[in-house]
Design a protein around this motif. Structure first.
Motif, PDB file in Angstrom:
ATOM      1  N   LEU A 299       0.814  -1.213   0.000  1.00  9.54           N
ATOM      2  CA  LEU A 299       0.000   0.000   0.000  1.00  9.54           C
ATOM      3  C   LEU A 299       0.851   1.269   0.000  1.00  9.54           C
ATOM      4  N   ARG A 300       2.106   1.158  -0.429  1.00 10.51           N
ATOM      5  CA  ARG A 300       2.988   2.320  -0.404  1.00 10.51           C
ATOM      6  C   ARG A 300       2.406   3.491  -1.190  1.00 10.51           C
ATOM      7  N   ALA A 301       1.842   3.187  -2.351  1.00 14.17           N
ATOM      8  CA  ALA A 301       1.292   4.258  -3.192  1.00 14.17           C
ATOM      9  C   ALA A 301       0.175   5.002  -2.472  1.00 14.17           C
ATOM     10  N   GLN A 302      -0.641   4.265  -1.709  1.00 18.03           N
ATOM     11  CA  GLN A 302      -1.739   4.911  -0.992  1.00 18.03           C
ATOM     12  C   GLN A 302      -1.225   5.746   0.180  1.00 18.03           C
ATOM     13  N   PHE A 303      -0.195   5.284   0.847  1.00 20.21           N
ATOM     14  CA  PHE A 303       0.381   6.068   1.942  1.00 20.21           C
ATOM     15  C   PHE A 303       1.037   7.340   1.423  1.00 20.21           C
ATOM     16  N   GLY A 304       1.424   7.347   0.158  1.00 17.59           N
ATOM     17  CA  GLY A 304       2.072   8.518  -0.420  1.00 17.59           C
ATOM     18  C   GLY A 304       1.126   9.469  -1.124  1.00 17.59           C
ATOM     19  N   THR A 305      -0.146   9.090  -1.231  1.00 18.21           N
ATOM     20  CA  THR A 305      -1.124   9.915  -1.951  1.00 18.21           C
ATOM     21  C   THR A 305      -1.834  10.853  -0.990  1.00 18.21           C
ATOM     22  N   TYR A 306      -1.711  12.123  -1.275  1.00 19.59           N
ATOM     23  CA  TYR A 306      -2.324  13.154  -0.435  1.00 19.59           C
ATOM     24  C   TYR A 306      -3.792  13.345  -0.773  1.00 19.59           C
ATOM     25  N   GLN A 307      -4.098  13.236  -2.061  1.00 18.47           N
ATOM     26  CA  GLN A 307      -5.453  13.497  -2.526  1.00 18.47           C
ATOM     27  C   GLN A 307      -5.709  12.661  -3.773  1.00 18.47           C
ATOM     28  N   TYR A 308      -6.928  12.118  -3.883  1.00 18.41           N
ATOM     29  CA  TYR A 308      -7.309  11.357  -5.072  1.00 18.41           C
ATOM     30  C   TYR A 308      -8.076  12.262  -6.041  1.00 18.41           C
ATOM     31  N   ILE A 309      -7.776  12.104  -7.315  1.00 20.20           N
ATOM     32  CA  ILE A 309      -8.440  12.841  -8.383  1.00 20.20           C
ATOM     33  C   ILE A 309      -9.051  11.808  -9.312  1.00 20.20           C
ATOM     34  N   MET A 310     -10.354  11.901  -9.571  1.00 20.78           N
ATOM     35  CA  MET A 310     -10.960  10.870 -10.400  1.00 20.78           C
ATOM     36  C   MET A 310     -12.027  11.410 -11.337  1.00 20.78           C
ATOM     37  N   SER A 311     -12.213  10.649 -12.399  1.00 18.19           N
ATOM     38  CA  SER A 311     -13.257  10.906 -13.386  1.00 18.19           C
ATOM     39  C   SER A 311     -14.196   9.710 -13.394  1.00 18.19           C
ATOM     40  N   SER A 312     -15.490   9.971 -13.248  1.00 17.31           N
ATOM     41  CA  SER A 312     -16.488   8.901 -13.209  1.00 17.31           C
ATOM     42  C   SER A 312     -17.611   9.192 -14.193  1.00 17.31           C
ATOM     43  N   SER A 313     -18.231   8.148 -14.675  1.00 17.51           N
ATOM     44  CA  SER A 313     -19.395   8.285 -15.544  1.00 17.51           C
ATOM     45  C   SER A 313     -20.555   7.506 -14.941  1.00 17.51           C
ATOM     46  N   LYS A 314     -21.729   7.739 -15.461  1.00 18.54           N
ATOM     47  CA  LYS A 314     -22.905   7.035 -14.964  1.00 18.54           C
ATOM     48  C   LYS A 314     -22.757   5.530 -15.172  1.00 18.54           C
ATOM     49  N   ASN A 315     -23.040   4.783 -14.135  1.00 15.84           N
ATOM     50  CA  ASN A 315     -23.132   3.330 -14.247  1.00 15.84           C
ATOM     51  C   ASN A 315     -24.564   3.021 -14.672  1.00 15.84           C
ATOM     52  N   LEU A 316     -24.741   2.633 -15.927  1.00 14.63           N
ATOM     53  CA  LEU A 316     -26.092   2.435 -16.453  1.00 14.63           C
ATOM     54  C   LEU A 316     -26.804   1.267 -15.777  1.00 14.63           C
ATOM     55  N   LEU A 317     -26.032   0.352 -15.184  1.00 12.12           N
ATOM     56  CA  LEU A 317     -26.651  -0.750 -14.451  1.00 12.12           C
ATOM     57  C   LEU A 317     -27.499  -0.204 -13.300  1.00 12.12           C
ATOM     58  N   TYR A 318     -27.043   0.866 -12.697  1.00 12.81           N
ATOM     59  CA  TYR A 318     -27.782   1.522 -11.614  1.00 12.81           C
ATOM     60  C   TYR A 318     -29.189   1.892 -12.084  1.00 12.81           C
ATOM     61  N   ASP A 319     -29.289   2.504 -13.254  1.00  7.59           N
ATOM     62  CA  ASP A 319     -30.588   2.930 -13.780  1.00  7.59           C
ATOM     63  C   ASP A 319     -31.445   1.746 -14.199  1.00  7.59           C
ATOM     64  N   ILE A 320     -30.788   0.716 -14.748  1.00 11.19           N
ATOM     65  CA  ILE A 320     -31.531  -0.460 -15.178  1.00 11.19           C
ATOM     66  C   ILE A 320     -32.206  -1.134 -13.992  1.00 11.19           C
ATOM     67  N   ILE A 321     -31.433  -1.363 -12.933  1.00  8.97           N
ATOM     68  CA  ILE A 321     -31.984  -2.044 -11.760  1.00  8.97           C
ATOM     69  C   ILE A 321     -33.033  -1.172 -11.070  1.00  8.97           C
ATOM     70  N   LEU A 322     -32.767   0.134 -11.037  1.00 12.86           N
ATOM     71  CA  LEU A 322     -33.689   1.042 -10.363  1.00 12.86           C
ATOM     72  C   LEU A 322     -35.066   1.031 -11.026  1.00 12.86           C
ATOM     73  N   THR A 323     -35.108   0.796 -12.330  1.00 12.32           N
ATOM     74  CA  THR A 323     -36.386   0.838 -13.071  1.00 12.32           C
ATOM     75  C   THR A 323     -36.834  -0.535 -13.551  1.00 12.32           C
ATOM     76  N   ILE A 324     -36.235  -1.583 -12.989  1.00 11.48           N
ATOM     77  CA  ILE A 324     -36.461  -2.938 -13.516  1.00 11.48           C
ATOM     78  C   ILE A 324     -37.929  -3.354 -13.443  1.00 11.48           C
ATOM     79  N   MET A 325     -38.624  -2.925 -12.395  1.00 12.26           N
ATOM     80  CA  MET A 325     -40.010  -3.364 -12.229  1.00 12.26           C
ATOM     81  C   MET A 325     -40.931  -2.729 -13.273  1.00 12.26           C
ATOM     82  N   ASP A 326     -40.490  -1.646 -13.881  1.00  9.20           N
ATOM     83  CA  ASP A 326     -41.290  -1.025 -14.941  1.00  9.20           C
ATOM     84  C   ASP A 326     -41.367  -1.907 -16.181  1.00  9.20           C
ATOM     85  N   PHE A 327     -40.470  -2.885 -16.262  1.00 12.05           N
ATOM     86  CA  PHE A 327     -40.410  -3.752 -17.447  1.00 12.05           C
ATOM     87  C   PHE A 327     -40.766  -5.201 -17.110  1.00 12.05           C
TER      88      PHE A 327
END
Length: 584
Positions: free
Chosen positions: A439-467
């Motif tokens: 875990l050396r890299a994590q002990f040396g990281t002061y701040q995390y920077i990330m890019s995320s996109s929508k997980n479409l599975l989230y929307d599919i499961i959330l509306t699954i009963m509609d189908f």
């Protein structure tokens, strides 16, 4: 057109000579006047200045500081423009011509500056020269007028600050409360912008800057001066000059679009809009939006963006759903009461292909671990802010869990690291030996920077009963997702609602069975049974399926459980199984 070049001196004669000699050599004769204000030098500077026939001078009997001295020079100037120039600079070919061209490119431009080798606030560029002769060769090639390299800025650093005299006539001179120096250029930049003018950084013009020569003699006091003047600035304007004007380059670098692409960008906690303005510099057709609770900072950001005083923790903002290409949370989520809920609520404002750009502090940074384990303290300084009231801290795993549970895929995650001393390296090695994973890299990281996109599975499961009446649609939507991810998402979305979780899992088992996806059926029925062990419909379905695939022994166990809770369902199942010609 004439420019009055105002230079302050306080000893450092050798630097002053280099500066003035370079002005004489590389500036068109007749286009400028030289004004030097000396703050009580004792190293021969005064004698040397008295020998110069082309310099107008003011000699102060005591050190009145940078703002006061500049104002004295401005008061006797006769130029159409005023250039405040540090005496630890060396100017270069075409420097003033190019800066003047940018200054008068539009009536709305109030002041300009250039890039250099030694400067803060992203006015520094990489160089490879080793002496002043090589520097001049570098600059001769670099200094080519190119308006595409002019960038609008919140502030300009005062080592080389060219201002229209008409602007000074309108807004006044430097504020002398910032004596002996520091933050007077921040203050003046803000005053120029609030008066309706633009500030341009000319990335097509380079001069050399040795840096902090005048303050070098008082380095022991320098930090205290910075703190004092930062407080003066905040008292005057209502926001921190350090935090609120910051440009988050590491976040902006995650925007992956063609430079001419029209993109809609929202920054939550945009402060004065430094990051948004830099986005505009890079993406000329971008549409900028911000959310900022500090009214004073928001007023500044409104100069370049549509800024609202929304409380991001209140669901429901005045934006269209699916509107933004990028939503930025830079040093914001850790201050919220419920960042998970905020991330869930903000999803609807992202386009289907939109990205969430986030920076978060890492609680595993070695400095935090050292304070906690060695000193028995728990402190975390983030972006110069020591007050951790209501702050949350994250590990890499927690960030990953939070992203998944709020409906996002992490496309990229990187870290901002700080320098590590030999002693700190030893401490990190000791920490790392406590576990089986490196875990050396994590002990040396002061701040995390990330890019995320929508997980479409989230929307599919959330509306699954509609189908539920369209089983083939459900199967097709889920075909590219593995079973474990589907089960994890169901658990996340319905963690506090066992009834709905069981209903969804049972439906997923049924539709996959009905469409011949037999390998994907059993995990859904098994998870549904674990969620609600006395649900007769689930027991019926799992038992039936096990009979169907020939797992008679396992099927019998579930059928016996069904008999205990629903005799009619048990009898119905028995009849169906008989028709399948399965021997009991």
């Amino acid at each position: 057109m004439k420019t009055s070049i105002v230079i302050l001196t306080h000893n450092q004669l050798d630097y002053t000579k280099l500066c003035i000699e370079s002005i004489r050599k590389f500036t068109v004769t007749g286009s400028y006047e030289l004004i030097v204000v000396d703050n009580a030098s004792t190293d021969g500077t005064i004698s040397w200045l008295n020998e110069q026939g082309d310099i107008r001078t003011i000699f102060n009997e005591s050190n009145l500081g940078f703002p006061k001295g500049c104002n004295q020079g401005i008061a006797i100037s006769t130029g159409d423009n005023i250039l405040l120039l540090n005496n630890d600079t060396v100017v270069t070919e075409r420097w003033l011509e190019q800066l003047t061209t940018a200054l008068y490119s539009e009536d709305s431009v109030g002041a300009v500056s250039c890039v250099t080798n030694n400067c803060s606030y992203a006015q520094k560029i990489s160089t490879n020269y080793n002496n002043l002769e090589q520097m001049q060769q570098f600059a001769a090639e670099y200094n080519v007028t190119d308006p595409t390299k002019w960038e609008e800025r919140l502030k300009l650093i005062g080592f080389c600050y060219l201002i229209k005299s008409t602007v000074i006539d309108r807004i006044g001179v430097l504020d002398e409360i910032f004596s002996p120096g520091n933050f007077e250029d921040d203050d003046y930049s803000l005053r120029i912008r609030k008066a309706g003018y633009k500030l341009l950084l000319c990335k097509d013009t380079f001069i050399h800057h040795f840096g902090s020569v005048s303050f070098g003699e008082m380095s022991a006091k320098y930090s205290q001066i910075l703190r004092n003047n930062a407080r003066k600035y905040e008292n005057k304007w209502g926001f921190s000059p350090l935090y609120s004007q910051h440009i988050r380059m590491e976040v902006i670098n995650l925007i992956d679009e063609p430079s001419d692409m029209p993109i809609n960008v929202l920054e939550v906690g945009c402060a004065c809009g430094g990051t948004l303005l830099e986005i505009k510099n890079r993406f000329k057709n971008s549409n900028l939006y911000g959310i900022e609770l500090n009214e004073k900072a928001a007023e500044v950001a409104k100069i370049i963006a549509d800024v609202q005083p929304e409380n991001i923790e209140n669901d429901g903002m005045n934006y269209e759903e699916g509107f933004f290409d990028y939503i930025i949370f830079a040093d914001v989520l850790e201050h919220l009461y419920d960042p998970w809920n905020v991330l869930i609520n903000i999803r609807k404002y992202l386009k289907p292909t939109g990205k969430l750009l986030i920076s978060l502090p890492n609680i595993m940074h070695h400095s935090v671990m050292s304070d906690l384990l060695v000193e028995g303290n728990f402190t975390y300084a983030e972006a110069g802010i020591l007050d951790r009231t209501h702050m949350r801290f994250f590990t890499l795993k927690e960030i990953q869990r939070m992203s998944f549970s709020t409906g996002y895929n992490i496309n990229h995650i990187g870290g901002v690291s700080t320098g590590v001393s030999q002693e700190e390296e030893i401490f990190i090695d000791r920490l790392n030996k406590l576990g089986e994973t490196d875990l050396r890299a994590q002990f040396g990281t002061y701040q995390y920077i990330m890019s995320s996109s929508k997980n479409l599975l989230y929307d599919i499961i959330l509306t699954i009963m509609d189908f539920k009446d369209q089983p083939i649609t459900i199967v097709e939507k889920l075909r590219d997702y593995n079973i474990q991810d589907i089960l994890s998402m169901v658990n996340v979305l319905f963690k506090d609602d066992d009834y709905s979780k069981t209903e969804v899992l049972n439906l997923l088992g049924v539709v996959h069975f009905e469409n011949g996806e037999y390998k994907r059926v059993l995990p859904f029925f098994e998870q549904a049974h674990l969620t609600d062990m006395i649900n007769s419909e689930v027991l019926y379905n799992i038992s039936y399926f096990l009979y169907f695939i020939g797992e008679v022994s396992a099927a019998e166990e579930y059928r016996n459980e069904l008999r205990k809770i629903d005799k009619q369902a048990h009898e119905d199942l028995s009849e169906v199984v008989k028709e399948m010609v399965i021997s009991f």
